[in-house]
Design a protein around this motif. Structure first.
Motif, PDB file in Angstrom:
ATOM      1  N   CYS A   1      50.844 -21.308  -6.055  1.00  0.00           N
ATOM      2  CA  CYS A   1      52.258 -20.922  -6.049  1.00  0.00           C
ATOM      3  C   CYS A   1      53.072 -21.649  -4.983  1.00  0.00           C
ATOM      4  O   CYS A   1      54.297 -21.764  -5.103  1.00  0.00           O
ATOM      5  N   ILE A   2      52.403 -22.111  -3.921  1.00  0.00           N
ATOM      6  CA  ILE A   2      53.173 -22.669  -2.799  1.00  0.00           C
ATOM      7  C   ILE A   2      52.762 -24.099  -2.460  1.00  0.00           C
ATOM      8  O   ILE A   2      53.060 -24.595  -1.364  1.00  0.00           O
ATOM      9  N   THR A   3      52.078 -24.787  -3.373  1.00  0.00           N
ATOM     10  CA  THR A   3      51.737 -26.189  -3.131  1.00  0.00           C
ATOM     11  C   THR A   3      51.907 -27.000  -4.405  1.00  0.00           C
ATOM     12  O   THR A   3      51.584 -26.520  -5.505  1.00  0.00           O
ATOM     13  N   PRO A   4      52.415 -28.232  -4.290  1.00  0.00           N
ATOM     14  CA  PRO A   4      52.503 -29.105  -5.473  1.00  0.00           C
ATOM     15  C   PRO A   4      51.161 -29.738  -5.825  1.00  0.00           C
ATOM     16  O   PRO A   4      51.003 -30.294  -6.914  1.00  0.00           O
ATOM     17  N   ALA A   5      50.201 -29.674  -4.924  1.00  0.00           N
ATOM     18  CA  ALA A   5      48.892 -30.271  -5.177  1.00  0.00           C
ATOM     19  C   ALA A   5      48.137 -29.457  -6.232  1.00  0.00           C
ATOM     20  O   ALA A   5      48.179 -28.226  -6.224  1.00  0.00           O
ATOM     21  N   SER A   6      47.469 -30.135  -7.132  1.00  0.00           N
ATOM     22  CA  SER A   6      46.682 -29.453  -8.149  1.00  0.00           C
ATOM     23  C   SER A   6      45.384 -28.944  -7.529  1.00  0.00           C
ATOM     24  O   SER A   6      44.650 -29.692  -6.885  1.00  0.00           O
ATOM     25  N   LEU A   7      45.105 -27.668  -7.753  1.00  0.00           N
ATOM     26  CA  LEU A   7      43.918 -27.050  -7.166  1.00  0.00           C
ATOM     27  C   LEU A   7      42.830 -26.772  -8.197  1.00  0.00           C
ATOM     28  O   LEU A   7      41.841 -26.105  -7.878  1.00  0.00           O
ATOM     29  N   ASP A   8      42.983 -27.279  -9.420  1.00  0.00           N
ATOM     30  CA  ASP A   8      41.960 -27.006 -10.420  1.00  0.00           C
ATOM     31  C   ASP A   8      40.695 -27.788 -10.113  1.00  0.00           C
ATOM     32  O   ASP A   8      40.679 -28.695  -9.286  1.00  0.00           O
TER      33      ASP A   8
END
Length: 844
Positions: free
Chosen positions: A617-624
């Motif tokens: 919700c608070i980062t543009p980086a993809s965390l998948d």
């Protein structure tokens, strides 16, 4: 302040075995120089000379034993509540008769035994735990009734007692006699002893000891040992760089009566911890002293010079709390004549453990000081440890809790020491409650989240000066610690936090974790040698690894993040800051450096099955998983922060990230995580729930389960070792793989049958088929598993006492029990982690 040379007659006759000391010329060079002629320095000199280092010099600025040794009470107790302290004292008792035979001098050793009495069930439980430790070391002892206490020592008033612990192997020793015997033994083995020689400077070249400058000339040497007692901190400042040895002197009191009716020369040592008092026979009378609840620190502005065979003035007002208890426990003393009150200085550390070992600042500079009024009973064992350390590169067994590298810069702050020592002296005789937190000298270091967490109900603990949330309370009653051996009042709070982590998401403030940057052209090769696991992976790779010594034991356990080709980020426990920096630095070649950056970053761990959703919700980086798989790291934007090092790892066994956030951004990022996490029921969680969660997952921590004498083979951590490469300690690991191990860190569940008074906390003794097989290094209730989980190093011995190989089959076949509060509780070996044994959740 009094100068009382005449007091020596209360001790054994003082004799100098420093033949010709006033005419001998100080040599130009020596292999080893020891500073300090108290009983500890004399022991170090004896043991170094005994193992064959003939070129040993002992320097004393005054006269042998003139500092604090001469007025010590001379008590010797074997069962110290932990294995290292017990081994140290056992060695001394074994040495006394051998030393007398070798030197022809008495040590004053009298095997009179000791009796520790208990006024309540909690104190008796402590004594039962000590007895269990004694059984592990084959020390005879017996829990006795109040009536039996009266038979052992008829002088005692016993009506208010519930029992006691009789330890027949304990006794007393004459401090001056012991020091003299050690000095003679040292000189017989080639050492030289010089009195009236003061060290003015410790010379250093290329970060190694090169010599000492004294008031009688200079001596070149390779090894320097600071055994200066209460002067050790001051002596540490006489080198460049300065050596930090945090200790502080406090007034320490006892009285001596004239001969009394009914006092036998074989009277045992009496300890009444509930009354803060101890007593022994002395020349037909009684010597009785105290470890009072609030001590009286002294020498706040430095120790006056000279200070030899001197005492402070009597202070009966301060001693009154002890006098009342002495008269209560020994009614006949009310009719005795007091010969003298002794009020002399003793040096104490902030945590009541001595400072031993090679200092982190200078190579071949060793220290043995800060014995907290236990120097007499510890001296011989510590001398042996240091002699082994000098010759083999490490102690003969794990003494991490005594290692001088446990201190941080804040520990030498004079105000911190003075305030803390007021409390710690009394802790020595107070009940050692599980999870006991000291109250003095607090709020030294605080994370940027401190006030926000406090507003959320944080109940604070302390580690390496850092304030850390232990748990989060939902009521005022839950907030304030209420110590107990039974189920703690924070049990429900930890359960809430643990369930939130397992079922939803929790956030932990781990800013106290030690953090380092290793950087330079040889960073990869140096780290590959230091680390047992392979850290030569791609940029962004994350590896959990041990750093081993030559014995294969863990000097550190840490997470290593590869930031770049020649740059690594290393994370370890809060207590490891000084030792890890020193260990890494000592193995780095020129132009490759290590910097501690703990305060540069705040660390938040966001853990749980919903952690990805919250952070996304608070980062543009993809965390998948495709873009951010397990055991990788990235520098990301998070909230309004840039330069956040996000590390996909977890010690709780859940999906999650450790976030190393530049300190100035930390509070804002925390607030944004909490706001985003509201939808998924995010909860603050403390260190007690972290401990519980990691034990459910069978995760081991350095300084708790792992240590300098536990190897990867013994810890079951060979999956974190790369045997295809070269690393320090590999030969020792290979040897164990070939020959097998005789101890193993095993994880157990413990069945207390729902009895809330029976709670394992760690340090309890575990038995295998009725025989003591080890002690618990850690224990906690696992809310998800619904049972207590503990870790213990199990050992097997042959009938003659020699260690034997412990195979998985033998380990599994054992029938185990843990002694808790004097009762045996069944323990069941866990063959795999109780939670998520295949680690599917970590990589989800």
């Amino acid at each position: 302040m009094l100068r009382l040379k005449h007091f020596r007659h209360l001790h054994s006759p003082y004799q100098r075995y420093v033949s010709g000391h006033h005419v001998k010329r100080l040599p130009d060079r020596a292999k080893a120089v020891i500073c300090g002629g108290g009983v500890v320095g004399c022991s170090v000199a004896y043991h170094l000379a005994k193992i064959g280092i003939k070129d040993v010099i002992l320097l004393e600025q005054g006269s042998i034993s003139c500092g604090t040794t001469w007025h010590a009470a001379g008590l010797v107790g074997l069962m110290r509540g932990n294995s290292s302290g017990t081994k140290i004292c056992q060695y001394g008792v074994d040495l006394y008769p051998k030393l007398e035979e070798e030197t022809g001098l008495g040590t004053g050793w009298k095997n009179v035994g000791s009796l520790a009495v208990a006024r309540n069930r909690d104190r008796l439980r402590v004594l039962e735990a000590h007895q269990a430790v004694g059984r592990l070391h084959n020390i005879e002892s017996k829990i006795v009734t109040a009536e039996e206490c009266a038979l052992i020592c008829p002088l005692l008033h016993v009506d208010d007692l519930v029992g006691g612990l009789w330890a027949p192997a304990d006794g007393i020793v004459a401090p001056n006699d012991l020091a003299n015997a050690l000095v003679k033994g040292a000189t017989l083995n080639g050492a030289q002893v010089f009195e009236k020689v003061a060290v003015e400077k410790v010379e250093v070249k290329n970060w190694r000891v090169s010599g000492v400058k004294t008031n009688q000339g200079s001596v070149q040497c390779e090894i320097f040992v600071n055994c200066a007692g209460q002067w050790a901190m001051e002596l540490g400042k006489l080198s460049t760089p300065v050596v930090n040895i945090p200790l502080h002197s406090s007034e320490h009191y006892y009285i001596v009566t004239k001969p009394m009716k009914g006092v036998s020369p074989t009277m045992p040592v009496i300890r009444d911890h509930c009354g803060y008092i101890y007593a022994r026979e002395w020349s037909g009378g009684v010597l009785a002293g105290m470890f009072e609840p609030k001590a009286k620190p002294c020498f706040k502005n430095g120790i006056p010079k000279p200070f030899e065979f001197q005492l402070f003035s009597e202070d009966w007002d301060h001693f009154q709390i002890a006098m009342d208890q002495i008269l209560h426990r020994f009614p006949s003393i009310s009719n005795a004549e007091i010969r003298q009150m002794i009020n002399g200085p003793e040096s104490f550390t902030h945590d009541m453990s001595p400072a031993i070992g090679e200092v982190p600042e200078i190579k071949n500079y060793y220290v043995a000081a800060g014995f907290n009024s236990r120097g007499i009973m510890s001296a011989c064992g510590v001398g042996k440890i240091l002699a082994d350390w000098v010759t083999t590169g490490g102690p003969p067994y794990d003494i991490s809790g005594l290692d001088v590298r446990r201190f941080g810069p804040h520990h030498v702050n004079r105000r911190f020491l003075g305030d803390r020592i007021e409390e710690t002296l009394g802790v020595s005789y107070g009940i050692p409650w599980p999870k006991k937190e000291l109250q003095s000298a607090r709020r030294v270091k605080m994370s940027p989240l401190h006030l926000a967490l406090e507003a959320s109900g944080a109940s604070w603990g302390e580690a390496m000066g850092w304030e850390r949330p232990n748990w989060f309370a939902q009521s005022p009653e839950e907030l304030v610690p209420a110590y107990s051996f039974g189920r703690p009042h924070w049990f429900d709070a930890v359960g809430r936090e643990s369930r939130a982590c397992r079922e939803r998401v929790a956030i932990f403030d781990m800013s106290s974790c030690s953090k380092f940057v290793v950087e330079g052209p040889s960073a990869e090769s140096a780290m590959q040698y230091l680390c047992a696991n392979n850290v030569a992976g791609h940029k962004g790779s994350v590896v959990t690894t041990g750093m081993l010594n030559t014995h294969g034991g863990y000097e550190s356990s840490c997470t290593v993040v590869r930031l770049d080709k020649n740059k690594y980020f290393v994370v370890s426990g809060a207590s490891q800051a000084t030792r890890d920096a020193a260990w890494i630095s000592s193995h780095l070649p020129h132009f490759t450096t290590v910097r501690e950056v703990t305060s540069h970053y705040s660390t938040l761990a966001v853990m749980g099955p919903e952690s990805r959703k919250v952070l996304q919700c608070i980062t543009p980086a993809s965390l998948d998983n495709d873009h951010f798989p397990f055991a990788t790291s990235k520098e990301i934007e998070l909230g309004y922060a840039t330069g956040v090092l996000a590390v996909r790892t977890s010690c709780v066994g859940e999906l999650g990230w450790e976030l190393h956030i530049p300190t100035e951004y930390a509070l804002g990022v925390y607030e944004q995580i909490m706001e985003a996490g509201t939808k998924w029921g995010i909860r603050n969680a403390g260190w007690y729930s972290l401990d519980s969660l990691r034990l459910e997952k069978s995760q081991l921590w350095w300084g708790v389960e792992l240590g300098t004498r536990i190897t990867p083979c013994e810890a079951g951590l060979m999956h974190s070792v790369d045997m295809t490469k070269s690393f320090q300690g590999k030969d020792a690991v290979l040897k164990q793989q070939r020959e097998g191990v005789n101890k193993f860190l095993a994880v157990f569940s413990v069945d207390t049958k729902g009895d809330e008074t029976l709670v394992p906390w760690g340090h309890e003794t575990i038995f295998e088929s009725g025989k003591a097989a080890g002690s618990l290094s850690s224990a906690a209730y696992g809310p998800h598993l619904g049972m207590y989980v503990c870790v213990a190093a199990i050992q097997r011995s042959a009938p003659d006492g020699t260690p034997c190989v412990l195979t998985p089959e033998l380990l599994s076949a054992g029938k185990y029990e843990v002694e808790i509060g004097g009762q045996l509780c069944s323990a069941h070996l866990l063959q795999q982690p109780g939670y998520d044994p295949k680690s599917e959740k970590l990589v989800s």
